[in-house]
Design an enzyme around this catalytic site. Structure first.
Site, PDB file in Angstrom:
ATOM      1  N   GLU A 213       0.868  -1.176   0.000  1.00 32.17           N
ATOM      2  CA  GLU A 213       0.000   0.000   0.000  1.00 32.17           C
ATOM      3  C   GLU A 213       0.905   1.226   0.000  1.00 32.17           C
ATOM      4  OE1 GLU A 213      -2.993  -0.470  -0.540  1.00 32.17           O
ATOM      5  OE2 GLU A 213      -3.290  -2.553   0.046  1.00 32.17           O
ATOM      6  N   CYS A 247      -2.362   8.944   3.057  1.00 33.62           N
ATOM      7  CA  CYS A 247      -1.928   8.423   1.755  1.00 33.62           C
ATOM      8  C   CYS A 247      -2.972   8.633   0.664  1.00 33.62           C
ATOM      9  CB  CYS A 247      -1.573   6.945   1.868  1.00 33.62           C
ATOM     10  SG  CYS A 247      -2.929   5.896   2.436  1.00 33.62           S
TER      11      CYS A 247
END
Length: 460
Positions: A213, A247
């Site tokens: 990720e 993010c």
């Protein structure tokens, strides 16, 4: 929690527990998930304190993004797990008659979860939920950058779980290197593409599958919209929650030239409404994690035209919610993931122009599109590629347990959350079963004159 040395192999310690077969039992898995939920709820105040110390994170944001989402993920998983673990029957081709075909989900074994500092509880606990649900043992490596959060994760896990089943290993990047050099059955890492490549390279030595990720530059496109007030609120919330250190935060705005000035005005009003005239005094505004990140962000700010905000204080690690205008597409703000409270604005004329710009860059972890036009919404969905999308909002797709969360291309590989997390930490074992009451001789030698029967089967 464990303190490891080069001579120790944590994965092997966990593998001994896995070999007992305890984790295969559905009741055991559900019981461990319930323990994890209770552990989080029992330690709310300590979690609040750790996030406050690391990021000056408001209690509400900590509860929403760290505690609430983790608990809801656990509840969702417990509710559906009995269905997920059942073998799934699939249709069997007539050529295989008589037979039955099923897919059996089985645990991988021992998995390594490497968390991130920006949402330290969320980004370790949510993957752990999937690992437990799938029947694995787990080793957790929290980020040492969020030091207080790392300690509280280690304290909670060591108190509530058998350390040979789930354990936390604290330490710096050298500890991480020691861990990834060991043989795990799966590694899930959350962080930067640079470190992600190192993780993948080390995992390749053991042919260990990885889930990465990695983030990236998540665009936010804004078309002429009947409600710019709501649009501005949703953008400001998504960008400046956690001080922009998210993010999937909107990384840059692509704004239709017709509404650019109006939207900027609404964003300015909204920032003031959220954080007051001086955000440094707001109890609801997070700080930058450390001096290194503060210096990096300050340098980025020095190379652009500031249109809102820009104030900073290195002693307090404070950077004001800031909008900047970018005319040069080579500006570092448009080419590096910002990971802070700075939002560049880029003007476009036609939607196709914005789409072309996005498609010329690495695929982002998230994409946001604001428009009431259904045809435009479909155009963006069909013409772009990203890990996930929220239409007329920011970040909300990541909060739905039933939606897989993950990147594509440079923004990551693999996914988790809900069933996707269960699948990530499971092997789908294909099983064909035949009875003994009949045995067709078509497959066996001698083959003379049998090919005509195969040709007949191909037509069925």
């Amino acid at each position: 929690m464990l303190k490891i040395s080069l001579s120790e192999n944590v994965a092997n310690l966990q593998r001994q527990f896995f070999a007992t077969g305890k984790t295969l039992n559905l009741d055991f898995r559900i019981a461990q998930l319930k323990i994890l939920k209770q552990a989080i709820l029992d330690n709310e105040e300590e979690i609040f304190g750790a996030l406050k110390a690391d990021l000056n994170k408001p209690h509400f944001e900590t509860y929403l993004s760290e505690i609430f989402l983790a608990v809801k993920e656990i509840d969702y998983t417990i509710k559906h797990l009995a269905k997920w673990v059942k073998p799934r029957k699939i249709s069997t081709p007539i050529a295989q008659f008589p037979a039955t075909c099923k897919i059996y989900p089985e645990p991988l074994g021992v998995v390594l979860i490497i968390g991130a500092w920006n949402y330290p509880i969320n980004l370790t606990i949510l993957p752990l939920v999937g690992a437990i649900a799938a029947g694995n043992c787990a080793v957790i490596k929290p980020s040492e950058i969020a030091e207080n959060s790392s300690h509280i994760i280690g304290k909670i896990i060591s108190k509530y779980f058998d350390q040979s089943y789930i354990t936390v290993v604290e330490g710096d990047k050298h500890t991480t290197q020691e861990l990834i050099n060991q043989k795990f059955d799966h590694i899930l890492f959350t962080g930067s593409p640079t470190v992600g490549k190192m993780i993948m390279k080390a995992a390749a030595e053991h042919l260990t599958p990885v889930t990465l990720e990695l983030g990236g530059k998540s665009p936010c496109i804004v078309e002429p919209n009947p409600n710019l007030e709501y649009t501005a609120k949703r953008i400001v919330w998504g960008k400046f929650i956690n001080g922009g250190q998210t993010c999937i935060a909107p990384d840059y705005l692509l704004v239709n030239h017709q509404i650019k000035d109006q939207l900027i005005k609404q964003i300015k009003t909204c920032i003031q409404e959220f954080f007051g005239n001086n955000p440094s005094e707001s109890p609801d505004y997070t700080r930058i994690i450390n001096q290194k990140q503060f210096n990096r962000l300050s340098h980025l700010l020095s190379e652009c035209k500031i249109i809102i905000g820009g104030a900073k204080n290195h002693e307090d690690l404070y950077i004001e919610p800031t909008l900047v205008e970018c005319f040069n597409l080579e500006n570092p703000l448009l080419n590096e993931e910002i990971f802070g409270p700075i939002l560049p604005v880029v003007e476009y004329t036609e939607l196709a122009e914005a789409i072309a710009y996005i498609n010329s860059r690495p695929k982002p972890l998230a994409l946001y599109f604001f428009s009431h036009d259904k045809n435009q919404q479909q155009q963006v969905l069909e013409s772009t590629s990203s890990g996930g999308v929220s239409i007329n909002y920011t970040m909300m797709h990541s909060t739905v347990p039933g939606l897989p969360f993950g990147g594509v291309g440079n923004s990551g590989t693999g996914a988790y959350h809900g069933k996707a997390g269960f699948d990530t930490f499971s092997h789908s074992k294909s099983v064909l079963q035949k009875p003994f009451w009949i045995d067709l001789s078509l497959l066996y030698p001698p083959y003379q004159d049998k090919i005509k029967w195969l040709k007949l089967l191909i037509r069925i």
